[in-house]
Design an enzyme around this catalytic site. Structure first.
Site, PDB file in Angstrom:
ATOM      1  N   ASN A 121     -14.398   2.866   6.635  1.00  0.00           N
ATOM      2  CA  ASN A 121     -13.272   3.677   6.171  1.00  0.00           C
ATOM      3  C   ASN A 121     -13.146   3.486   4.664  1.00  0.00           C
ATOM      4  O   ASN A 121     -12.698   2.440   4.203  1.00  0.00           O
ATOM      5  CB  ASN A 121     -11.991   3.202   6.893  1.00  0.00           C
ATOM      6  N   TRP A 122     -13.535   4.517   3.927  1.00  0.00           N
ATOM      7  CA  TRP A 122     -13.532   4.387   2.461  1.00  0.00           C
ATOM      8  C   TRP A 122     -12.146   4.549   1.850  1.00  0.00           C
ATOM      9  O   TRP A 122     -11.975   4.355   0.658  1.00  0.00           O
ATOM     10  CB  TRP A 122     -14.499   5.417   1.859  1.00  0.00           C
ATOM     11  N   LYS A 123     -11.182   4.973   2.644  1.00  0.00           N
ATOM     12  CA  LYS A 123      -9.823   5.192   2.114  1.00  0.00           C
ATOM     13  C   LYS A 123      -9.894   6.109   0.878  1.00  0.00           C
ATOM     14  O   LYS A 123     -10.746   6.988   0.829  1.00  0.00           O
ATOM     15  CB  LYS A 123      -9.130   3.866   1.808  1.00  0.00           C
ATOM     16  N   GLU A 174      -1.971   2.433   7.235  1.00  0.00           N
ATOM     17  CA  GLU A 174      -1.509   2.912   5.925  1.00  0.00           C
ATOM     18  C   GLU A 174      -0.809   4.259   6.059  1.00  0.00           C
ATOM     19  O   GLU A 174       0.116   4.572   5.314  1.00  0.00           O
ATOM     20  CB  GLU A 174      -2.705   2.982   4.954  1.00  0.00           C
ATOM     21  N   GLU A 206      -6.215  -2.947  14.742  1.00  0.00           N
ATOM     22  CA  GLU A 206      -6.196  -3.426  13.362  1.00  0.00           C
ATOM     23  C   GLU A 206      -4.851  -4.075  13.057  1.00  0.00           C
ATOM     24  O   GLU A 206      -3.882  -3.365  12.728  1.00  0.00           O
ATOM     25  CB  GLU A 206      -6.406  -2.258  12.401  1.00  0.00           C
ATOM     26  N   GLY A 210     -12.970  -1.561   6.159  1.00  0.00           N
ATOM     27  CA  GLY A 210     -12.437  -0.946   4.952  1.00  0.00           C
ATOM     28  C   GLY A 210     -13.237  -1.360   3.725  1.00  0.00           C
ATOM     29  O   GLY A 210     -14.323  -0.860   3.456  1.00  0.00           O
ATOM     30  N   GLY A 211     -12.690  -2.326   2.988  1.00  0.00           N
ATOM     31  CA  GLY A 211     -13.281  -2.727   1.710  1.00  0.00           C
ATOM     32  C   GLY A 211     -14.778  -3.015   1.761  1.00  0.00           C
ATOM     33  O   GLY A 211     -15.521  -2.621   0.854  1.00  0.00           O
TER      34      GLY A 211
HETATM   35  C1  PEP Z   1      -9.092  -0.649   7.350  1.00  0.00           C
HETATM   36  O1  PEP Z   1      -8.405  -0.227   6.433  1.00  0.00           O
HETATM   37  O2  PEP Z   1      -9.314   0.063   8.340  1.00  0.00           O
HETATM   38  C2  PEP Z   1      -9.628  -2.005   7.228  1.00  0.00           C
HETATM   39  C3  PEP Z   1     -10.054  -2.595   8.304  1.00  0.00           C
HETATM   40  O3  PEP Z   1      -9.644  -2.551   5.972  1.00  0.00           O
HETATM   41  P1  PEP Z   1     -10.323  -3.932   5.502  1.00  0.00           P
HETATM   42  O4  PEP Z   1     -11.641  -4.054   6.201  1.00  0.00           O
HETATM   43  O5  PEP Z   1     -10.468  -3.802   4.024  1.00  0.00           O
HETATM   44  O6  PEP Z   1      -9.400  -5.030   5.907  1.00  0.00           O
END
Ligand code: PEP
Length: 252
Positions: free
Chosen positions: A12-14, A101, A169, A235-236
């Site tokens: 998930n690149w957001k 988010e 999550e 995510g990141g």
């Molecule tokens: C996400 O936003 O779906 C997520 C899991 O972020 P991160 O891996 O950065 O915690």
């Protein structure tokens, strides 16, 4: 992992990524085509601005493409929004709905998340439905009750293993470097599996349940091999192909 369920690792690149980032998607595609994630399916969910170009880059390959949100209506006077049929048209096969988010920053309710998931299914997309408790809810011992309530309110009727993915999550684990203990993840995913059976019947035993929240190359093996953990939403660590693929390599 769940016997007979193909693992799934999605990035998930957001609100990150521009034209120059398409090289990362090309690298992911090469790895997916080369089987670097074993039997696992790989997907990337870039911002909507990159979907059509990403679809072009991955055409004919094994990397899947997802979007990060959709509007519940198929078209209309909704300035700035994007519908599920539009995402499908741009080349997506998945769409994330109910990410924390969006639930927090855009005040999305379970009912709205369900409407979005229903729109996704109607458009022929697979909905990745996100749920998770806050730190306060976990500390109060309410984590499973909260996630159960979110799932009952957010899952689309008539879903099944090919049209719905659940991503657990914990809000407090997203982007923080914190993760729940393996025991807590196993307990939550077991509870989700039971609930999916109650909601969807036999199909619920084959739905993919992802874990998301600070998954990194250093902790992925511990998390992704747990019972009823069928992959990860990342995510990141999904912004760079090398890091994303180092996580997906847990399935090699
Ligand atoms: C996400 O936003 O779906 C997520 C899991 O972020 P991160 O891996 O950065 O915690």
């Amino acid at each position: 992992m769940t016997p007979g369920v193909r693992p799934f690792v999605a990035g998930n690149w957001k609100m990150n990524g521009v034209f120059a980032s398409l090289g990362e998607i090309e690298a992911m595609r090469r790895a997916a085509d080369a089987g670097e994630a074993g039997e696992a399916e790989l997907a990337v969910c870039p911002p909507a601005t990159l979907l059509a170009q990403a679809a072009w880059k991955i055409r004919g390959g094994k990397l899947s493409l997802g979007a990060q949100d959709c509007h519940p209506e198929p078209s209309g006077a909704f300035t700035g929004d994007i519908s599920a049929p539009m995402l499908k048209d741009a080349g997506a096969t998945y769409v994330i709905v109910g990410h924390s988010e969006r639930r927090t920053l855009h005040y999305e309710t379970d009912a709205l998340v369900r409407a979005k998931a229903e729109a996704a299914l109607k458009a022929g997309l697979t909905a990745i439905v996100c749920v998770g408790e806050t730190k306060e809810e976990r500390q109060a011992g309410d984590a499973i009750a909260v996630v159960t309530r979110q799932l009952k309110g957010s899952l689309p009727p008539g879903g099944g293993p090919d049209s719905v993915v659940v991503s657990y999550e914990p809000v407090w684990a997203i982007g923080t470097g914190l993760t729940p203990t393996p025991k807590d993840v196993t307990e939550m995913h077991g509870a989700i599996r039971t609930l999916l059976g109650e909601i969807y019947g036999p199909g619920g035993s084959k739905l993919r349940i992802l874990y998301g929240g600070s998954v990194k190359p250093g902790n992925c093996r511990d998390l992704l091999t747990l019972d009823n953990v069928d992959g990860a939403l990342i995510g990141g660590a999904s912004l760079k192909a090398a890091e994303f693929l180092a996580i997906a390599a847990a399935y090699r």
